[in-house]
Write an enzyme that holds these catalytic residues in place. Structure first.
Site, PDB file in Angstrom:
ATOM      1  CB  CYS A   1      35.410  16.529  32.557  1.00 48.91           C
ATOM      2  SG  CYS A   1      36.119  18.030  31.880  1.00 48.91           S
TER       3      CYS A   1
ATOM      4  CD  GLU B   1      32.309  11.290  28.275  1.00 46.73           C
ATOM      5  OE1 GLU B   1      33.382  10.950  28.830  1.00 46.73           O
ATOM      6  OE2 GLU B   1      31.815  12.429  28.425  1.00 46.73           O
TER       7      GLU B   1
ATOM      8  CG  HIS C   1      34.563  14.758  28.256  1.00 46.25           C
ATOM      9  ND1 HIS C   1      33.464  14.668  29.084  1.00 46.25           N
ATOM     10  CD2 HIS C   1      34.993  16.032  28.336  1.00 46.25           C
ATOM     11  CE1 HIS C   1      33.233  15.850  29.633  1.00 46.25           C
ATOM     12  NE2 HIS C   1      34.149  16.691  29.200  1.00 46.25           N
TER      13      HIS C   1
ATOM     14  CE  LYS D   1      -3.726   2.150   2.643  1.00 47.65           C
ATOM     15  NZ  LYS D   1      -4.477   2.105   3.900  1.00 47.65           N
TER      16      LYS D   1
HETATM   17  N1  GLN Z   1      33.333  23.182  34.215  1.00 46.00           N
HETATM   18  C1  GLN Z   1      34.574  22.483  34.225  1.00 46.00           C
HETATM   19  C2  GLN Z   1      35.637  23.197  33.406  1.00 46.00           C
HETATM   20  O1  GLN Z   1      35.338  24.037  32.598  1.00 46.00           O
HETATM   21  C3  GLN Z   1      34.418  21.053  33.729  1.00 46.00           C
HETATM   22  C4  GLN Z   1      33.948  20.947  32.309  1.00 46.00           C
HETATM   23  C5  GLN Z   1      33.468  19.578  31.956  1.00 46.00           C
HETATM   24  O2  GLN Z   1      33.133  18.784  32.819  1.00 46.00           O
HETATM   25  N2  GLN Z   1      33.366  19.283  30.683  1.00 46.00           N
HETATM   26  O3  GLN Z   1      36.796  22.940  33.530  1.00 46.00           O
END
Ligand code: GLN
Length: 547
Positions: free
Chosen positions: A382, A510, A508, A223
């Site tokens: 971080c 992740e 980071h 369809k």
């Molecule tokens: N606010 C913190 C800085 O600027 C950590 C930044 C974050 O966790 N990405 O260093």
């Protein structure tokens, strides 16, 4: 020249365009084709860097420091290729370069208009991705067909086909086929309307992918085929999947990659598919025998997409340990008042993620203290690492009132601070450490053994740093600085060897986790969480025996 696949969406947002595009990318890659992906976002921000993660979801960071849409995270996790800042373009960035060109006089006195100047700029951004080393560029258009902002993008991709030739472009359109319970029927009308809308902009889709909660029958496919003028085999049923990593296999079974290659005149026999590796991943995903409870202590916990890559990285580590993750979202502002030691001690592991601004900071510091004292495995990312440092300063190093100058400019103990060369913060955009940086790990440390390497590279997105002036004081308090920048100036990793798992990183990690290659730091957390869970269970049984 590469061939181009444009993925648009209709009917509703959040249908999973990014995941459909990524799954297609993976299938093509498994056929030996060289694939890259990009996202065109119709919003006016120049990039998502300034957007509130609580509203828009996380900002995904590329190796070259691009602050991009979270869909790029899906792309990287699925096609396993590193993307770059050119892989995401917004209306804002298009307009800022058009306006800059106009000011420079590049348009030679012409009236500058959406067509052709804005559409040319959009096409130029897409063409920029083309290279000798690529076979396919998949371009996802953000938003929904029918939105005001999307019109120039749809016009640009319409023109693109005449520019590069029919056989070099495939249009894939994703729609929703809702099930109406009272009548017990799946409805095709929204799909018809959405295709009509796309056609009114001059694009006839080649493939229609239909999202639904139940499979689309062959009758319904016929369809849609008849009403929307696509062959029946180009109507693809995309049923809700228990795990996003099952989508490529489901799309393969529906023949999505085959239909697309037919349109692009790529001979499928020259590109047999190799799916063993992905199938064994899916097999593991489907056989998770345990559940571990991981608490995320953050300020954007109402929108889990704000921590999307962390969520996926934890899942990846879980696949390796046959464990499903039960996410416990903890609003940092309610620690310890509502979520104190008793609550957190019931978790198997904790992540304190990144973030900006003061809200929730004291709660994160309290959580770091509880995790340290209760021996709960903790990964600080971080900002998470920064609060671990502050907590050690306050509780163990005698640095009363220790803080980051982000939250207390006049603190007597700025254990986290701007570096001297960043002192001017009037231009916040200009002072971030963004993108991939190398770090040297101390041999014998927890992080060195997890990474099984001495030099690692991770992506960064922050302004403040561990203040080296306090390094020896904090080390005397048992905090080990286990990784630093190659020149030794910046502390990149911290840990406590006397703890179940107490690891923080200024980066980071992740962003680099992959479903079949979990990130070492998340693996370390999961291993600690599994040990904690195993240690707890016999104790609970003993208690049962007493009663
Ligand atoms: N606010 C913190 C800085 O600027 C950590 C930044 C974050 O966790 N990405 O260093």
């Amino acid at each position: 020249m590469s061939k181009f696949i444009f993925v648009t969406g209709g009917v509703s947002s959040s249908l999973g365009k990014g995941l459909t595009a990524s799954s297609l990318g993976r299938l093509l890659k498994q056929r030996g084709l060289r694939v890259t992906m990009c996202k065109l976002d119709p919003y006016i921000n120049v990039d998502p860097g300034t957007m509130n993660p609580g509203e828009h979801g996380e900002v995904f960071v590329t190796d070259d420091g691009g602050e991009t849409d979270l869909d790029l995270g899906h792309y990287e996790r699925f096609i396993d290729e590193s993307l770059n800042r050119n892989s995401n373009t917004t209306t804002g960035s298009i307009y800022s370069s058009v306006i800059a060109k106009e000011r420079r006089g590049d348009y030679l006195g012409k009236t500058v208009q959406v067509i052709p100047h804005v559409t040319d700029e959009i096409k130029e951004r897409v063409r920029r991705l083309d290279s000798e080393d690529l076979d396919i560029v998949i371009v996802e258009i953000g938003g929904t067909v029918g939105d005001i902002e999307i019109v120039p993008f749809v016009e640009a991709i319409r023109q693109f086909r005449s520019d590069v030739g029919r056989d070099n472009v495939c249009y894939v359109h994703l729609t929703l086929v809702p099930y109406l319970a009272p009548s017990g029927e799946q409805k095709t009308k929204p799909t018809q309307h959405s295709v009509t809308e796309l056609r009114s902009r001059g694009i006839q889709p080649d493939v229609i992918v239909c999202r639904s909660d139940q499979p689309i029958s062959d009758g319904l496919k016929r369809k849609i085929s008849l009403l929307c003028d696509v062959p029946a085999q180009a109507v693809i049923s995309a049923v809700d999947a228990p795990s996003i990593y099952e989508i490529p296999i489901a799309m393969y079974e529906e023949g999505l990659d085959k239909v697309v290659l037919d349109i692009l005149r790529i001979d499928i026999d020259d590109h047999p598919i190799e799916l063993n590796q992905w199938e064994s991943l899916v097999d593991r995903v489907e056989r998770l025998s345990e559940t571990v409870r991981i608490g995320i202590i953050g300020k954007y916990v109402n929108l889990p997409d704000a921590y999307l890559s962390i969520v996926e990285a934890l899942r990846h580590a879980g696949f390796e340990h046959q464990a499903a993750i039960e996410f416990v979202w903890v609003d940092a502002e309610l620690v310890p008042s509502e979520y104190g030691a008793e609550f957190l001690a019931k978790l198997d592991g904790i992540v304190i993620p990144g973030g900006f601004g003061e809200r929730g900071i004291e709660g994160m510091i309290a959580a770091a203290k509880i995790a340290r004292e209760e021996d709960i495995p903790l990964l600080g990312i971080c900002l998470g690492m920064q609060v671990m440092v502050v907590e050690t300063g306050r509780s163990l190093a005698g640095l009363e009132g220790a803080n980051s100058t982000e939250f207390d400019r006049l603190t007597s103990h700025p254990v986290i601070d701007l570096m001297a060369d960043q002192a001017d913060v009037s231009d916040l955009g200009g002072t971030m450490r963004l993108g991939a940086y190398p770090a040297m790990l101390s041999s014998g440390s927890v992080v060195a053994s997890l990474y099984d390497a001495e030099v690692v590279s991770e992506r960064h997105r922050h302004r403040y740093e561990f203040n080296s002036r306090y390094r020896s004081k904090l080390e005397e308090a048992g905090l080990v600085c286990s990784g630093s920048s190659p020149d030794g100036r910046l502390v990149e990793f911290i840990e406590r060897p006397d703890h179940a798992y107490f690891v923080g990183t200024q980066a980071h990690p992740e962003f680099k986790s992959r479903p079949d290659r979990p990130h070492p730091l998340f693996q370390g957390l999961l291993a600690g969480a599994m040990r904690r869970k195993a240690g707890r269970e016999p104790r609970l049984l003993d208690l049962d025996a007493v009663h």
